[in-house]
Design a protein around this motif. Structure first.
Motif, PDB file in Angstrom:
ATOM      1  N   THR A 241     -50.485 -11.838   3.603  1.00  0.00           N
ATOM      2  CA  THR A 241     -51.009 -10.406   3.749  1.00  0.00           C
ATOM      3  C   THR A 241     -50.273  -9.372   3.761  1.00  0.00           C
ATOM      4  N   THR A 243     -49.939  -4.807   4.017  1.00  0.00           N
ATOM      5  CA  THR A 243     -50.844  -3.697   4.274  1.00  0.00           C
ATOM      6  C   THR A 243     -50.030  -2.420   3.983  1.00  0.00           C
ATOM      7  N   ALA A 245     -49.511   1.582   5.483  1.00  0.00           N
ATOM      8  CA  ALA A 245     -50.198   2.290   6.433  1.00  0.00           C
ATOM      9  C   ALA A 245     -49.201   3.699   6.596  1.00  0.00           C
ATOM     10  N   SER A 278     -46.047  -6.791   6.029  1.00  0.00           N
ATOM     11  CA  SER A 278     -46.707  -8.273   6.384  1.00  0.00           C
ATOM     12  C   SER A 278     -46.321  -8.773   7.624  1.00  0.00           C
ATOM     13  N   PRO A 292     -57.956  -9.925   2.542  1.00  0.00           N
ATOM     14  CA  PRO A 292     -57.363  -9.844   3.847  1.00  0.00           C
ATOM     15  C   PRO A 292     -58.339  -9.780   5.225  1.00  0.00           C
ATOM     16  N   THR A 294     -58.953  -8.621   9.087  1.00  0.00           N
ATOM     17  CA  THR A 294     -58.642  -7.636   9.919  1.00  0.00           C
ATOM     18  C   THR A 294     -57.735  -7.892  11.128  1.00  0.00           C
ATOM     19  N   ASP A 296     -55.251 -10.062  11.006  1.00  0.00           N
ATOM     20  CA  ASP A 296     -53.707 -10.118  10.317  1.00  0.00           C
ATOM     21  C   ASP A 296     -53.166  -8.932  10.307  1.00  0.00           C
ATOM     22  N   VAL A 297     -53.965  -7.686   9.773  1.00  0.00           N
ATOM     23  CA  VAL A 297     -53.514  -6.395   9.540  1.00  0.00           C
ATOM     24  C   VAL A 297     -53.165  -5.689  11.161  1.00  0.00           C
ATOM     25  N   THR A 301     -49.604  -4.372  12.573  1.00  0.00           N
ATOM     26  CA  THR A 301     -49.312  -3.007  12.894  1.00  0.00           C
ATOM     27  C   THR A 301     -48.575  -3.203  14.472  1.00  0.00           C
ATOM     28  N   SER A 315     -54.617   1.310   7.991  1.00  0.00           N
ATOM     29  CA  SER A 315     -54.103   1.100   6.678  1.00  0.00           C
ATOM     30  C   SER A 315     -54.823   1.660   5.921  1.00  0.00           C
ATOM     31  N   SER A 318     -54.946  -2.855   1.927  1.00  0.00           N
ATOM     32  CA  SER A 318     -54.311  -4.210   2.328  1.00  0.00           C
ATOM     33  C   SER A 318     -54.972  -5.072   1.239  1.00  0.00           C
ATOM     34  N   THR A 320     -54.202  -9.682   0.004  1.00  0.00           N
ATOM     35  CA  THR A 320     -53.743 -11.048   0.565  1.00  0.00           C
ATOM     36  C   THR A 320     -53.492 -11.807  -0.785  1.00  0.00           C
TER      37      THR A 320
END
Length: 394
Positions: A241, A243, A245, A278, A292, A294, A296-297, A301, A315, A318, A320
């Protein structure tokens, strides 16, 4: 139903299939300039090989090829991958001249050993060629968002490059167009039957009769092989994944280097004035259009905010992709043992972009029975990717 007669059908419109089709076109154009054609078996002929690319999605490069971190790292991967990456980097100036634009830009990599982590600089220096040990002070000077208190050791890879993947894919597609490659999108392969001189392939509403089939189907390579009566190679897709941001703690300098945890729990780099990151997860997956999660994001972060003062917010985007790996960790590239009409080009495992130009040229040369002109080291590395013999399915 539309019927196509061709010499080579490439199943898969990702970067592997596109770079191979482009390399086949370039080889044919060189032959045309020299006044000699070549057939798909490598003998002299009056015509260049006819090429069809089959893609199940409605666009090329829909899956992992369009969801990468956009990096080329000469020191990333096993020796075979590093040789192909170096050769690809050597081909980039010619591609840039053809495009009249830059594809590569320097983006050095800082390897970060975190306090309390077992992964430290010694392991990176032992496994990453050209890496050098550095100081925490230098790392913070070059990437001011890092928290010195979170770091224990540092190594630098000065040779890493950021790559404009959109431009690179655009180049491959332009070469395909120039060579008259037939592209069939929205055409999933549903059946394959052997012929006396190749295969009859049903893909969507199309029938393709081809002398050679190239399996460049990415995460779907093993299931595709089954349709042709070939044993699976143990290819396993893994989620990865990414993302993007905004940083709320400080302004982002677009020229900052990339940072990667030596323990492989995150990487991040600027993407304009935002941060691309990532969690480096390697979760096994079925072959699918991955989305993706949630969690993993949120994980990446949290990890980055713990070692920087970026204070990443929500984000903006995102995605994957699936990194498909063979049991050896190396791509599987070459003819199916006992069947020269079926060719594997699978299992790039996240190295697809950084090896694409060289690997495409090597496969094209192999299919056409010639020397790729990339040197003995690359040829030796390429030879080690060949499939090992396995029994055919009953």
């Amino acid at each position: 139903m539309s019927v196509y007669e061709t010499d080579i059908v490439i199943v898969g419109g990702g970067i592997a299939g596109q770079s191979l089709a482009a390399a086949l076109v370039d080889a044919a154009l060189v032959d045309a300039a020299a006044g000699a054609g070549v057939d798909a078996a490598g003998g002299a002929g009056s015509d260049a090989p006819r090429i069809v690319v089959v893609e199940s999605e409605n666009t090329l490069g829909h899956h992992t090829s369009s969801r990468s971190a956009s990096q080329m790292q000469p020191s990333y991967g096993p020796p075979e991958i590093r040789a192909l990456t170096a050769a690809t980097l050597g081909l980039m100036p010619g591609i840039e001249r053809a495009l009249e634009t830059s594809i590569l830009s320097p983006r050095p990599l800082i390897w970060c050993g975190l306090r309390g982590s077992e992964a430290q600089a010694d392991s990176v220096l032992a496994s990453v060629p050209d890496a050098r040990e550095g100081s925490i002070a230098e790392a913070v000077s070059r990437l001011p968002a890092l928290r010195a208190s979170a770091l224990e050791s540092i190594a630098f890879d000065e040779n890493a490059q950021e790559v404009d993947v959109t431009a690179l894919l655009g180049y491959y597609r332009e070469r395909m167009h120039a060579g008259g490659v037939t592209v069939l999108q929205g055409s999933a392969v549903s059946d394959a039957q052997p012929l006396a001189d190749g295969w009859r392939v049903t893909a969507g509403s199309n029938e393709i009769r081809s002398r050679i089939v190239v399996n460049a189907a990415g995460a779907w390579a093993d299931p595709l092989a089954g349709l042709f009566g070939k044993a699976p190679r143990g290819l396993q897709p893994y989620r990865r994944t990414i993302t993007v941001a905004a940083a709320t703690g400080r302004a982002v300098d677009p020229s900052w280097p990339m940072a990667c945890d030596m323990g492989n729990t995150f990487y991040f780099r600027p993407r304009g004035t935002e941060i691309l990151a990532s969690p480096l997860e390697d979760s096994p997956s079925v072959a699918e259009d991955a989305r993706p999660r949630t969690s993993d994001v949120a994980d990446v972060t949290q990890r980055i905010n713990a070692v920087t003062d970026l204070a990443l917010g929500g984000s903006s985007r995102s995605w994957t992709g699936l990194r498909t790996l063979s049991p050896s960790g190396l791509p599987i590239v070459g003819r199916e043992p006992g069947d020269p009409t079926f060719y594997w080009l699978a299992g790039q495992g996240g190295y697809g972009i950084q090896t694409s130009a060289a690997l495409g040229r090597m496969v094209a040369a192999d299919l056409l029975g010639r020397d790729a002109g990339l040197g003995d080291d690359v040829a030796a590395a390429f030879a080690r990717l060949a499939p090992v013999p396995r029994p055919s399915l009953a």
